[in-house]
Write a protein that holds these residues in place. Structure first.
Motif, PDB file in Angstrom:
ATOM      1  N   LEU A 144      -4.977  69.723  92.385  1.00 40.26           N
ATOM      2  CA  LEU A 144      -3.975  69.116  93.261  1.00 40.26           C
ATOM      3  C   LEU A 144      -4.314  67.651  93.535  1.00 40.26           C
ATOM      4  O   LEU A 144      -3.419  66.789  93.541  1.00 40.26           O
ATOM      5  N   THR A 145      -5.595  67.359  93.731  1.00 37.05           N
ATOM      6  CA  THR A 145      -6.016  65.977  93.995  1.00 37.05           C
ATOM      7  C   THR A 145      -5.715  65.072  92.812  1.00 37.05           C
ATOM      8  O   THR A 145      -5.171  63.970  92.967  1.00 37.05           O
ATOM      9  N   ARG A 146      -6.071  65.539  91.623  1.00 40.62           N
ATOM     10  CA  ARG A 146      -5.826  64.723  90.424  1.00 40.62           C
ATOM     11  C   ARG A 146      -4.333  64.596  90.136  1.00 40.62           C
ATOM     12  O   ARG A 146      -3.875  63.543  89.678  1.00 40.62           O
ATOM     13  N   THR A 147      -3.578  65.652  90.408  1.00 38.31           N
ATOM     14  CA  THR A 147      -2.124  65.586  90.215  1.00 38.31           C
ATOM     15  C   THR A 147      -1.507  64.558  91.153  1.00 38.31           C
ATOM     16  O   THR A 147      -0.645  63.760  90.758  1.00 38.31           O
ATOM     17  N   THR A 148      -1.958  64.574  92.403  1.00 41.20           N
ATOM     18  CA  THR A 148      -1.465  63.603  93.383  1.00 41.20           C
ATOM     19  C   THR A 148      -1.791  62.186  92.952  1.00 41.20           C
ATOM     20  O   THR A 148      -0.958  61.274  93.064  1.00 41.20           O
ATOM     21  N   GLU A 149      -3.023  61.999  92.444  1.00 42.54           N
ATOM     22  CA  GLU A 149      -3.425  60.675  91.953  1.00 42.54           C
ATOM     23  C   GLU A 149      -2.506  60.204  90.838  1.00 42.54           C
ATOM     24  O   GLU A 149      -2.037  59.054  90.831  1.00 42.54           O
ATOM     25  N   ALA A 150      -2.233  61.104  89.876  1.00 41.46           N
ATOM     26  CA  ALA A 150      -1.373  60.750  88.750  1.00 41.46           C
ATOM     27  C   ALA A 150       0.049  60.435  89.207  1.00 41.46           C
ATOM     28  O   ALA A 150       0.689  59.506  88.705  1.00 41.46           O
ATOM     29  N   ILE A 151       0.549  61.201  90.187  1.00 40.56           N
ATOM     30  CA  ILE A 151       1.905  60.970  90.704  1.00 40.56           C
ATOM     31  C   ILE A 151       2.005  59.602  91.367  1.00 40.56           C
ATOM     32  O   ILE A 151       2.983  58.866  91.169  1.00 40.56           O
ATOM     33  N   PHE A 152       0.987  59.238  92.154  1.00 41.60           N
ATOM     34  CA  PHE A 152       1.025  57.948  92.836  1.00 41.60           C
ATOM     35  C   PHE A 152       0.949  56.795  91.830  1.00 41.60           C
ATOM     36  O   PHE A 152       1.576  55.749  92.031  1.00 41.60           O
ATOM     37  N   VAL A 153       0.188  56.973  90.761  1.00 43.18           N
ATOM     38  CA  VAL A 153       0.146  55.935  89.726  1.00 43.18           C
ATOM     39  C   VAL A 153       1.518  55.799  89.073  1.00 43.18           C
ATOM     40  O   VAL A 153       2.011  54.683  88.856  1.00 43.18           O
ATOM     41  N   ALA A 154       2.138  56.935  88.778  1.00 41.34           N
ATOM     42  CA  ALA A 154       3.473  56.904  88.167  1.00 41.34           C
ATOM     43  C   ALA A 154       4.490  56.243  89.097  1.00 41.34           C
ATOM     44  O   ALA A 154       5.346  55.459  88.654  1.00 41.34           O
ATOM     45  N   ILE A 155       4.405  56.541  90.388  1.00 44.19           N
ATOM     46  CA  ILE A 155       5.309  55.917  91.373  1.00 44.19           C
ATOM     47  C   ILE A 155       5.096  54.406  91.400  1.00 44.19           C
ATOM     48  O   ILE A 155       6.058  53.627  91.444  1.00 44.19           O
ATOM     49  N   ALA A 156       3.826  53.982  91.378  1.00 46.31           N
ATOM     50  CA  ALA A 156       3.514  52.552  91.408  1.00 46.31           C
ATOM     51  C   ALA A 156       4.076  51.850  90.175  1.00 46.31           C
ATOM     52  O   ALA A 156       4.657  50.757  90.282  1.00 46.31           O
ATOM     53  N   LEU A 157       3.935  52.472  89.004  1.00 47.83           N
ATOM     54  CA  LEU A 157       4.451  51.866  87.767  1.00 47.83           C
ATOM     55  C   LEU A 157       5.973  51.781  87.795  1.00 47.83           C
ATOM     56  O   LEU A 157       6.558  50.764  87.405  1.00 47.83           O
ATOM     57  N   ALA A 158       6.609  52.847  88.257  1.00 47.44           N
ATOM     58  CA  ALA A 158       8.077  52.846  88.337  1.00 47.44           C
ATOM     59  C   ALA A 158       8.570  51.831  89.359  1.00 47.44           C
ATOM     60  O   ALA A 158       9.560  51.120  89.119  1.00 47.44           O
ATOM     61  N   LEU A 159       7.869  51.741  90.487  1.00 42.36           N
ATOM     62  CA  LEU A 159       8.261  50.797  91.540  1.00 42.36           C
ATOM     63  C   LEU A 159       8.142  49.357  91.049  1.00 42.36           C
ATOM     64  O   LEU A 159       9.049  48.538  91.253  1.00 42.36           O
ATOM     65  N   GLY A 160       7.024  49.050  90.392  1.00 39.28           N
ATOM     66  CA  GLY A 160       6.821  47.698  89.883  1.00 39.28           C
ATOM     67  C   GLY A 160       7.859  47.310  88.844  1.00 39.28           C
ATOM     68  O   GLY A 160       8.443  46.217  88.901  1.00 39.28           O
ATOM     69  N   SER A 161       8.131  48.220  87.911  1.00 41.50           N
ATOM     70  CA  SER A 161       9.129  47.932  86.868  1.00 41.50           C
ATOM     71  C   SER A 161      10.523  47.802  87.467  1.00 41.50           C
ATOM     72  O   SER A 161      11.299  46.911  87.093  1.00 41.50           O
ATOM     73  N   GLY A 162      10.847  48.671  88.413  1.00 39.02           N
ATOM     74  CA  GLY A 162      12.166  48.621  89.045  1.00 39.02           C
ATOM     75  C   GLY A 162      12.394  47.324  89.794  1.00 39.02           C
ATOM     76  O   GLY A 162      13.467  46.706  89.693  1.00 39.02           O
ATOM     77  N   LEU A 163      11.373  46.898  90.550  1.00 33.23           N
ATOM     78  CA  LEU A 163      11.492  45.631  91.285  1.00 33.23           C
ATOM     79  C   LEU A 163      11.658  44.452  90.328  1.00 33.23           C
ATOM     80  O   LEU A 163      12.433  43.531  90.591  1.00 33.23           O
ATOM     81  N   ALA A 164      10.927  44.505  89.214  1.00 33.51           N
ATOM     82  CA  ALA A 164      11.023  43.416  88.237  1.00 33.51           C
ATOM     83  C   ALA A 164      12.420  43.337  87.634  1.00 33.51           C
ATOM     84  O   ALA A 164      12.984  42.247  87.468  1.00 33.51           O
TER      85      ALA A 164
END
Length: 256
Positions: free
Chosen positions: A226-246
Motif C-alpha cells: 500500500l505504501t509503495r502504491t501510494t508513492e507511485a500514485i503521487f508520482v503519477a499525479i505530479a507528472l499529470a499535474l505538471g504536464s496539464g499546467l504546461a
C-alpha cells in the motif's frame, strides 16, 4: 556473545536493512537478509519486519531478547550494486566465520560507496530517452530534441535531489519543463511534441515502485504494498499535474 555485541548485532542488522530499503530492494528481501544475518551469529527466534518507512528486528541470544527499530526517512532510489553486495555479504556470513566488527566495517564501506557518477546518470538518461523515441517510432529530429531534454531533466533532477527539494514538486516542475520544451519543439516545426513528451517523461515514471508494490502485495506484505502504491500514485499525479499546467499555460501563450 556478550550484551554489548548483541546490541551491536541488532544495530548492524538494521543497518543492512536500511541500505537495502534505501536502495530500492523488495520488502521480502530486506526481511530475509536481516533474519539470515541474525541466525549466522547464533541468534534464535528471529522476527524481522520491514516497510518502506520502518525496520524492526527482534531476536533471542543467550536467553536474552534484543530489539532494534529504525525509521527510514527517504528512499534514495535504485542502486542494484548495493543490494547485490549486502545480499552477498549476508550469504557469506551464513557459511563463513566473520567477526562482527569486520562485518560492521564492510557494511559501512558499502553504505559509503557513491552511486553512479553524475556523467553516468546523464549518459543513461540520453540512452534511455533515445530508446523510447525509437520505441514510439520517432524520427531523428524527435531523437535530438528528446535526448537534449532528457539530459537536461536528469541534470536538474540530480541537483534537486541534492538540495533535498520536495519529490512531489520536483516531479511537477520537471514534467512542466518537459511538456513546455516539447510544445516549443513542435511550434518551431522541428519535432513531434507527443513523441518527445512521452519519450522524456518516461524517465520520471516510477517503474520500480509499481513493480515492488505489486510484488509486495502478492507476497502478503500489504502495508509495504500500500505504501509503495501510494508513492507511485503521487508520482503519477505530479507528472499529470505538471504536464496539464504546461499545456494550459502554453495554450494561452501560443494558442496551441
Amino acid at each position: 556473545m556478550d550484551k554489548n555485541n548483541c546490541n551491536k548485532l541488532a544495530k548492524a542488522v538494521t543497518k543492512a536493512g536500511i541500505i537495502l530499503m534505501e536502495s530500492g530492494a523488495e520488502t521480502y528481501r530486506v526481511e530475509e537478509t536481516m533474519e539470515r544475518i541474525c541466525l549466522a551469529y547464533g541468534a534464535s527466534v528471529v522476527d524481522s519486519y520491514a516497510t518502506p518507512t520502518m525496520l524492526l528486528i527482534s531476536f533471542s541470544l543467550d536467553d536474552e531478547l534484543y530489539h532494534n527499530i529504525k525509521r527510514i526517512k527517504k528512499i534514495k532510489g535504485v542502486d542494484l550494486t548495493k543490494i547485490d553486495k549486502v545480499n552477498s555479504l549476508s550469504r557469506y556470513v551464513s557459511n563463513n566465520a566473520l567477526e562482527l566488527d569486520e562485518f560492521v566495517n564492510i557494511l559501512n564501506e558499502i553504505d559509503k560507496e557513491p552511486k553512479y557518477s553524475f556523467k553516468m546518470n546523464l549518459f543513461a538518461a540520453f540512452i534511455c530517452t533515445m530508446g523510447f523515441v525509437f520505441f514510439f517510432k520517432g524520427n531523428i529530429n524527435d531523437m535530438i530534441v528528446a535526448c537534449a531534454i532528457g539530459v537536461l531533466v536528469k541534470f536538474l533532477s540530480v541537483i534537486l535531489d541534492k538540495i533535498e527539494f520536495s519529490p512531489f514538486f520536483s516531479n511537477v516542475f520537471l514534467s512542466m519543463l518537459i511538456t513546455v520544451c516539447s510544445i516549443m519543439s513542435e511550434y518551431i516545426h522541428f519535432a513531434d511534441k507527443n513523441i518527445v513528451n512521452i519519450s522524456v517523461i518516461m524517465l520520471l515514471v516510477p517503474g520500480l515502485a509499481i513493480t515492488n508494490a505489486i510484488r509486495d502485495t502478492v507476497n502478503g506484505d500489504l502495508i509495504s504494498g500500500l505504501t509503495r502504491t501510494t508513492e507511485a500514485i503521487f508520482v503519477a499525479i505530479a507528472l499529470a499535474l505538471g504536464s496539464g499546467l504546461a499545456f494550459i499555460i502554453m495554450g494561452g501563450v501560443l494558442g496551441v
